[in-house]
Write a protein that holds these residues in place. Structure first.
Motif, PDB file in Angstrom:
ATOM      1  N   PRO A 194       0.833  -1.202   0.000  1.00 15.68           N
ATOM      2  CA  PRO A 194       0.000   0.000   0.000  1.00 15.68           C
ATOM      3  C   PRO A 194       0.867   1.251   0.000  1.00 15.68           C
ATOM      4  CG  PRO A 194       0.107  -0.918   2.209  1.00 15.68           C
ATOM      5  CD  PRO A 194       0.824  -1.889   1.302  1.00 15.68           C
ATOM      6  N   THR A 195       0.443   2.277  -0.698  1.00 18.05           N
ATOM      7  CA  THR A 195       1.134   3.554  -0.631  1.00 18.05           C
ATOM      8  C   THR A 195       0.851   4.169   0.741  1.00 18.05           C
ATOM      9  OG1 THR A 195      -0.759   4.803  -1.474  1.00 18.05           O
ATOM     10  CG2 THR A 195       0.773   3.868  -3.113  1.00 18.05           C
ATOM     11  N   LEU A 196       1.614   5.199   1.102  1.00 14.06           N
ATOM     12  CA  LEU A 196       1.362   5.870   2.372  1.00 14.06           C
ATOM     13  C   LEU A 196      -0.042   6.454   2.406  1.00 14.06           C
ATOM     14  CD1 LEU A 196       4.660   7.752   3.317  1.00 14.06           C
ATOM     15  CD2 LEU A 196       3.641   5.752   4.415  1.00 14.06           C
ATOM     16  N   GLN A 197      -0.503   6.961   1.269  1.00 13.63           N
ATOM     17  CA  GLN A 197      -1.855   7.512   1.200  1.00 13.63           C
ATOM     18  C   GLN A 197      -2.894   6.421   1.448  1.00 13.63           C
ATOM     19  OE1 GLN A 197      -2.830   9.382  -2.550  1.00 13.63           O
ATOM     20  NE2 GLN A 197      -4.688  10.345  -1.729  1.00 13.63           N
ATOM     21  N   GLN A 198      -2.671   5.242   0.871  1.00  9.32           N
ATOM     22  CA  GLN A 198      -3.596   4.128   1.068  1.00  9.32           C
ATOM     23  C   GLN A 198      -3.563   3.627   2.506  1.00  9.32           C
ATOM     24  OE1 GLN A 198      -2.081   1.537  -1.964  1.00  9.32           O
ATOM     25  NE2 GLN A 198      -3.487   2.298  -3.540  1.00  9.32           N
ATOM     26  N   THR A 220      -1.734  -2.228  15.530  1.00 16.87           N
ATOM     27  CA  THR A 220      -0.895  -2.544  14.378  1.00 16.87           C
ATOM     28  C   THR A 220       0.078  -3.651  14.766  1.00 16.87           C
ATOM     29  OG1 THR A 220       0.653  -0.786  14.993  1.00 16.87           O
ATOM     30  CG2 THR A 220      -1.045  -0.241  13.365  1.00 16.87           C
ATOM     31  N   ALA A 221      -0.011  -4.790  14.091  1.00 12.99           N
ATOM     32  CA  ALA A 221       0.892  -5.904  14.360  1.00 12.99           C
ATOM     33  C   ALA A 221       2.212  -5.741  13.603  1.00 12.99           C
ATOM     34  CB  ALA A 221       0.232  -7.219  13.979  1.00 12.99           C
ATOM     35  N   ILE A 222       2.189  -5.018  12.499  1.00 14.28           N
ATOM     36  CA  ILE A 222       3.406  -4.623  11.783  1.00 14.28           C
ATOM     37  C   ILE A 222       3.622  -3.142  12.077  1.00 14.28           C
ATOM     38  CG2 ILE A 222       4.553  -4.385   9.552  1.00 14.28           C
ATOM     39  CD1 ILE A 222       4.099  -7.263  10.239  1.00 14.28           C
ATOM     40  N   PRO A 223       4.769  -2.764  12.644  1.00 11.16           N
ATOM     41  CA  PRO A 223       4.973  -1.368  13.062  1.00 11.16           C
ATOM     42  C   PRO A 223       4.824  -0.368  11.921  1.00 11.16           C
ATOM     43  CG  PRO A 223       6.697  -2.786  13.943  1.00 11.16           C
ATOM     44  CD  PRO A 223       5.936  -3.611  12.947  1.00 11.16           C
ATOM     45  N   VAL A 224       4.312   0.776  12.261  1.00  2.15           N
ATOM     46  CA  VAL A 224       4.204   1.899  11.323  1.00  2.15           C
ATOM     47  C   VAL A 224       5.019   3.047  11.904  1.00  2.15           C
ATOM     48  CG1 VAL A 224       2.671   3.567  10.230  1.00  2.15           C
ATOM     49  CG2 VAL A 224       1.908   1.198  10.557  1.00  2.15           C
ATOM     50  N   GLU A 225       6.028   3.501  11.184  1.00  2.00           N
ATOM     51  CA  GLU A 225       6.900   4.557  11.688  1.00  2.00           C
ATOM     52  C   GLU A 225       6.133   5.864  11.890  1.00  2.00           C
ATOM     53  OE1 GLU A 225       9.549   2.206   8.737  1.00  2.00           O
ATOM     54  OE2 GLU A 225       7.429   2.471   9.204  1.00  2.00           O
ATOM     55  N   HIS A 226       6.373   6.477  13.023  1.00  2.00           N
ATOM     56  CA  HIS A 226       5.705   7.742  13.353  1.00  2.00           C
ATOM     57  C   HIS A 226       6.101   8.843  12.383  1.00  2.00           C
ATOM     58  CE1 HIS A 226       4.870  11.455  15.631  1.00  2.00           C
ATOM     59  NE2 HIS A 226       3.919  10.751  16.206  1.00  2.00           N
ATOM     60  N   CYS A 227       7.324   8.775  11.856  1.00  2.00           N
ATOM     61  CA  CYS A 227       7.777   9.810  10.928  1.00  2.00           C
ATOM     62  C   CYS A 227       7.091   9.700   9.558  1.00  2.00           C
ATOM     63  CB  CYS A 227       9.301   9.745  10.752  1.00  2.00           C
ATOM     64  SG  CYS A 227       9.901   8.165  10.105  1.00  2.00           S
ATOM     65  N   LEU A 228       6.528   8.529   9.272  1.00  2.00           N
ATOM     66  CA  LEU A 228       5.805   8.356   8.018  1.00  2.00           C
ATOM     67  C   LEU A 228       4.345   8.742   8.162  1.00  2.00           C
ATOM     68  CD1 LEU A 228       7.225   4.912   6.775  1.00  2.00           C
ATOM     69  CD2 LEU A 228       7.955   7.220   6.140  1.00  2.00           C
ATOM     70  N   ASN A 303      10.650   5.207  20.939  1.00  2.00           N
ATOM     71  CA  ASN A 303      10.197   4.208  21.915  1.00  2.00           C
ATOM     72  C   ASN A 303       8.808   3.688  21.602  1.00  2.00           C
ATOM     73  OD1 ASN A 303       9.002   6.687  22.561  1.00  2.00           O
ATOM     74  ND2 ASN A 303       8.726   6.111  24.693  1.00  2.00           N
ATOM     75  N   VAL A 304       8.084   4.364  20.699  1.00  2.00           N
ATOM     76  CA  VAL A 304       6.742   3.917  20.317  1.00  2.00           C
ATOM     77  C   VAL A 304       6.784   3.033  19.076  1.00  2.00           C
ATOM     78  CG1 VAL A 304       4.443   4.642  19.588  1.00  2.00           C
ATOM     79  CG2 VAL A 304       5.687   5.968  21.303  1.00  2.00           C
ATOM     80  N   CYS A 305       7.447   3.486  18.011  1.00  2.00           N
ATOM     81  CA  CYS A 305       7.445   2.715  16.760  1.00  2.00           C
ATOM     82  C   CYS A 305       8.716   1.884  16.590  1.00  2.00           C
ATOM     83  CB  CYS A 305       7.255   3.627  15.560  1.00  2.00           C
ATOM     84  SG  CYS A 305       8.667   4.697  15.184  1.00  2.00           S
ATOM     85  N   GLY A 306       9.770   2.199  17.368  1.00  2.00           N
ATOM     86  CA  GLY A 306      10.990   1.403  17.309  1.00  2.00           C
ATOM     87  C   GLY A 306      11.713   1.438  15.983  1.00  2.00           C
ATOM     88  N   GLY A 307      11.404   2.413  15.146  1.00  2.00           N
ATOM     89  CA  GLY A 307      12.075   2.496  13.851  1.00  2.00           C
ATOM     90  C   GLY A 307      11.431   1.659  12.768  1.00  2.00           C
ATOM     91  N   GLY A 308      10.318   0.999  13.083  1.00  2.00           N
ATOM     92  CA  GLY A 308       9.592   0.226  12.072  1.00  2.00           C
ATOM     93  C   GLY A 308       9.974  -1.235  12.022  1.00  2.00           C
TER      94      GLY A 308
END
Length: 318
Positions: A194-198, A220-228, A303-308
């Motif tokens: 999926p794109t970031l928009q999707q 979210t079971a697969i991390p999503v980076e906060h910066c994204l 500490n929240v997303c762990g870098g993805g």
């Protein structure tokens, strides 16, 4: 420190042909691993028990294709190990769910890729959506906990909110959202990313539905980076970091230890070496550091997303 979480792929066999399948033996040129008989699983369980695990999730392939699944559950339960089952649900009828719950299964994780028969067939290659609904009802009625697992792809991102609605309607305890990660057969279908928009659209709709689904956790079971994607834009969704190779580990049908389900790297076999020894492999430290770039570790949200996702960091998607 709490013990490890193991995902044990008890069989390479499956009754679906999902085009997003991440199982490493689905990669072209890879042979399917052997399937351990009960006496070997007994030995494997002893090795796992020595690691003082939190739990073992039995998966595959499709774990319900094993006729001795109830016996496998018993092998772990008699050692005091919590057991769950991750299934596509096609074979999980009320009788089977009740029998497995009585054997000691604490939770079922049922995969829901779509909320329509057409969408389900498009992603899995099978007309099984009605069976999935039956499985959710059977799991929720068995006395075990129910988690609905949903993979977000470029084809079904518009259905994520409705999956949360469906999970709530079937009395699920939680909904796990998995951003598609290419692995196995999925390596050939990178267009499903999926794109970031999707992804943003999927998470927003899921978050909105979650706020109306009182008591059901959506995460979210697969991390999503906060910066994204700014996590604060999705109230109702719980975000977390990657725990693969630190808290969570995968075990192949042959007993081989890996850092996660997506990674094809084998650390060794638990029938031959201890978890303690294999988990100290130099590769494990390298994998743990794969999402520790200076830009990530200096971020207030690390500490929240762990870098993805560590796997995606280590093996960039081209």
């Amino acid at each position: 420190m709490k013990g490890p979480l193991f995902v044990f792929e008890i069989t390479p066999r499956c009754n679906l042909t999902c085009n997003y399948c991440y199982n490493v033996w689905k990669t072209d040129g890879e042979l399917s691993p052997m399937e351990l008989p009960l006496n070997e699983i007994e030995k494997l369980a002893e090795s796992i028990q020595a690691a003082h695990p939190v739990s073992v999730t039995l998966t595959g392939g499709e774990p319900l294709l094993r006729d001795d699944l109830r016996e496998i559950v018993g092998i772990f339960r008699k050692r005091g190990i919590l057991v769950g089952i991750a299934t596509n649900g096609l074979l999980l009828d009320p009788c089977t769910a009740e029998s497995l719950s009585e054997a000691g299964v604490e939770w079922f994780e049922v995969s829901v890729t779509s909320v329509t028969g057409e969408g389900y067939r498009d992603l899995t290659g099978t007309d099984g959506f009605d069976d999935v609904k039956r499985a959710m009802l059977a799991a929720a009625s068995s006395g075990a906990r129910l988690t609905v697992s949903h993979i977000i792809t470029s084809r079904n991102f518009g259905e994520t909110g409705r999956v949360v609605d469906l999970a709530y309607a079937f009395s699920a305890d939680a909904t796990a959202l998995n951003r598609f990660v290419p692995g196995g057969r999925g390596l050939e279908n990178r267009h499903l990313l999926p794109t970031l928009q999707q992804l943003d659209s999927a998470l927003k709709s899921a978050g909105e539905r979650s706020l109306m689904s009182h008591g059901m956790m959506v995460y979210t079971a697969i991390p999503v980076e906060h910066c994204l994607l700014d996590h604060s834009d999705y109230p109702g969704i719980t975000f977390g970091a990657c725990v693969c190779g630190s808290e969570k580990w995968a075990i192949s049908p042959a007993g081989e230890l890996r850092v996660c389900e997506q990674s094809p790297v084998v650390l060794g076999n638990l029938l031959k070496k201890s978890f303690k020894e294999l988990s100290r492999s130099p590769y494990v430290e390298k994998f743990r550091n794969s999402n520790k770039s200076s830009s990530c570790t200096s971020c207030d949200s690390y500490n929240v997303c762990g870098g993805g996702c560590r796997y995606l960091k280590e093996i960039p998607v081209r």
